[in-house]
Design an enzyme around this catalytic site. Structure first.
Site, mmCIF file in Angstrom:
data_model
loop_
_atom_site.group_PDB
_atom_site.id
_atom_site.type_symbol
_atom_site.label_atom_id
_atom_site.label_comp_id
_atom_site.label_asym_id
_atom_site.label_seq_id
_atom_site.Cartn_x
_atom_site.Cartn_y
_atom_site.Cartn_z
ATOM 1 N N ASP A 128 -12.275 -29.415 30.104
ATOM 2 C CA ASP A 128 -12.784 -28.761 31.307
ATOM 3 C C ASP A 128 -11.800 -29.022 32.448
ATOM 4 O O ASP A 128 -11.735 -30.121 32.984
ATOM 5 C CB ASP A 128 -14.178 -29.330 31.613
ATOM 6 C CG ASP A 128 -14.767 -28.775 32.898
ATOM 7 O OD1 ASP A 128 -14.093 -27.967 33.575
ATOM 8 O OD2 ASP A 128 -15.906 -29.163 33.229
ATOM 9 N N HIS A 186 -19.471 -32.845 33.966
ATOM 10 C CA HIS A 186 -20.278 -31.957 34.802
ATOM 11 C C HIS A 186 -21.386 -31.405 33.895
ATOM 12 O O HIS A 186 -21.181 -31.245 32.694
ATOM 13 C CB HIS A 186 -19.361 -30.826 35.278
ATOM 14 C CG HIS A 186 -19.954 -29.881 36.271
ATOM 15 N ND1 HIS A 186 -20.806 -28.863 35.917
ATOM 16 C CD2 HIS A 186 -19.794 -29.783 37.620
ATOM 17 C CE1 HIS A 186 -21.147 -28.175 37.006
ATOM 18 N NE2 HIS A 186 -20.541 -28.710 38.060
ATOM 19 N N CYS A 205 -24.025 -32.276 40.266
ATOM 20 C CA CYS A 205 -24.084 -31.712 38.913
ATOM 21 C C CYS A 205 -23.548 -32.688 37.876
ATOM 22 O O CYS A 205 -22.922 -32.269 36.887
ATOM 23 C CB CYS A 205 -23.315 -30.395 38.807
ATOM 24 S SG CYS A 205 -23.920 -29.114 39.887
HETATM 25 C C1 LIG Z 1 -17.405 -26.879 39.275
HETATM 26 C C2 LIG Z 1 -17.245 -27.445 37.937
HETATM 27 C C3 LIG Z 1 -17.700 -26.782 36.806
HETATM 28 C C4 LIG Z 1 -18.463 -25.489 36.853
HETATM 29 O O1 LIG Z 1 -17.837 -24.497 37.578
HETATM 30 P P1 LIG Z 1 -18.639 -23.126 37.781
HETATM 31 O O2 LIG Z 1 -17.783 -22.332 38.687
HETATM 32 O O3 LIG Z 1 -19.953 -23.510 38.425
HETATM 33 O O4 LIG Z 1 -18.839 -22.542 36.457
HETATM 34 C C5 LIG Z 1 -17.488 -27.357 35.585
HETATM 35 N N1 LIG Z 1 -16.838 -28.530 35.480
HETATM 36 C C6 LIG Z 1 -16.377 -29.201 36.549
HETATM 37 C C7 LIG Z 1 -15.645 -30.481 36.354
HETATM 38 C C8 LIG Z 1 -16.564 -28.682 37.821
HETATM 39 O O5 LIG Z 1 -16.114 -29.351 38.864
#
Ligand SMILES: *Cc1c(COP(=O)(O)O)cnc(C)c1O
Length: 436
Positions: free
Chosen positions: A230, A153, A394
């Protein structure tokens, strides 16, 4: 709190196998749906026209909120609200206890050794930026290497690029195969004595790929590199145990976990957190302040300047309780049945190409339809009440890897039904007919 959903015996971790194993109960999705007020509303209502039921399949962007979360936040504001960590009065202490209990819940949720491993942030994005701004800024130097993957992301790409322009290290990128699986051999080849950090997603928000994080971590540690994972897409779909996976950092975001916006968390290994300088300066993160010099508190408070997201924290605590009550294994099973159903039917539609077919994937289904722009597909599906995401999600480098500029994405949550999986496929069929 709806206590009708009993936590299932078979959700217990393998380490807790001394507990009696109960036969699985059927997952009562209709009962679960009653907990989410928004699922009762109609969309596209107009004077003189009855709206359509909402088929919400954009859970990878954000989850809807159960009554338990809404009530907990309202209760906080109505009954138990004051600033935390500083008041000696009754309400402040009560609020502080409730807020700090959430830190403990997050720790349990990830099976972290202690609540002191948990830094509360605004979201996953801030958690990653925090690591970049503190650990990264202190320890990364020119000549060092940071390994990311093509599955990331933007939240796990751009903070490292911003820091790179300041510190001059090198970023290397692990590729994925045609199914969206991380290329572990290529990853092993990228690792070396210059590798300082491996920052990789546990689950892709586009392909749904679950990455082999324990192996990724083991290999990185062999080279003395730290690992940031993440977990934004994984904590919502499956149990996560940071003591088994053993990363140095693990991040997630609250709003995808059926909690409120404005709250997320960073798990950090204790020895690493203690080496890190503060993130932002302000109240709450200091031990003593004078104009001759200021000293900082120990982690996690060192990284939490200013009044924290108190109400959001209370909401996240309720969301964690809710998800734990249903059981993440049970949720995973349920969502998997939806993914399988939708995948099998979508595959049979000529002109549909699914992006991400890894055997180990979360309930996320990205696809393109020949001759139809994803935006048109998304708009027409929306007219039928089916809410999906279209665009770049994203994750531009990942879409580029699959040779597309945009894609449609349906992502399932714990309240979606087989009928909704079918509604998605029916919508795609209808859109295809429309463009014939
Ligand atoms: C949604 C997402 C993010 C970011 O989340 P936020 O709430 O916008 O900070 C980061 N990594 C992954 C894989 C996501 O799906």
């Amino acid at each position: 709190m709806p206590d009708a959903h009993r936590k299932r015996g078979h959700t217990s971790a393998p380490t807790a196998s001394h507990r009696p194993i109960l036969p699985p109960e059927p997952y009562d999705v209709e009962r679960v749906r009653l907990d989410f007020p928004i699922l009762r509303r109609l969309v596209h209502e107009r004077p003189g026209r009855l709206g359509k039921p909402l088929v919400y399949l954009d859970n990878a962007a954000s989850g809807q909120k159960p009554r338990a979360v809404i009530d907990a936040m309202v209760r906080c504001m109505e009954q138990e609200y004051a600033n935390v960590h500083r008041g000696i009065h009754y309400l402040s202490q009560q609020t502080t206890d409730a807020y700090e209990a959430v830190r403990g819940k997050i720790a349990c949720f990830l099976n972290a050794p202690s609540r002191d491993n948990i830094v509360i942030t605004r979201n996953a994005t801030e958690a990653i930026n925090l690591v970049a701004a503190t650990w990264g800024r202190r320890f990364l130097e020119p000549g060092d290497e940071v390994i990311l993957s093509v599955l990331e992301h933007h939240a796990n790409i751009v903070p490292w690029q911003l820091l790179q322009s300041e510190k001059g290290f090198t970023i290397k990128v692990v590729p994925c195969d045609a199914r969206g699986q991380l290329d572990v051999d290529a990853y092993a080849d990228l690792l070396g004595p210059k590798t300082k950090l491996v920052a990789i997603t546990h689950g892709s928000n586009v392909t749904g790929t679950i990455t082999p994080v324990a192996e990724i971590t083991r290999l990185a540690h062999r080279h003395g590199a730290l690992v940031l994972l993440d977990g934004s897409q994984t904590v919502v779909h499956m149990p996560v145990d940071v003591q088994v996976i053993n990363p140095d950092f693990y991040v997630f975001t609250g709003h995808k976990l059926y909690g409120p916006t404005g709250i997320g968390a960073l798990y950090g290994r204790k020895s690493v957190l203690h080496q890190m300088p503060p993130y932002q300066g302000g109240g709450d993160m200091i031990a003593a302040v004078s104009f001759d010099g200021t000293t900082y508190r120990d982690p996690p408070y060192r990284f939490e300047a200013g009044t924290p997201p108190i109400i959001e924290g209370i909401g996240l605590g309720a969301a964690i309780d809710y998800v734990e009550m249903l059981g993440r294994d049970a949720i995973a099973l349920h969502e998997h049945s939806l993914l399988e159903r939708a995948t099998k039917r979508l595959e049979q539609i000529e002109g549909v190409r699914i992006i991400g077919t890894a055997p180990d994937k979360a309930a996320i289904l990205s696809f393109v339809l020949d001759g139809v722009h994803p935006h048109d597909l998304g708009m027409l599906a929306d007219q039928m009440g089916v809410a999906i995401r279209v665009g770049r999600h994203c994750a531009e480098p990942l879409l580029a890897r699959f040779g597309v500029e945009a894609a449609a994405r349906a992502s399932f949550g714990l309240y979606n039904t087989i009928a909704e999986a079918d509604a998605l496929v029916d919508a795609v069929v209808a859109v295809k007919e429309f463009f014939r």
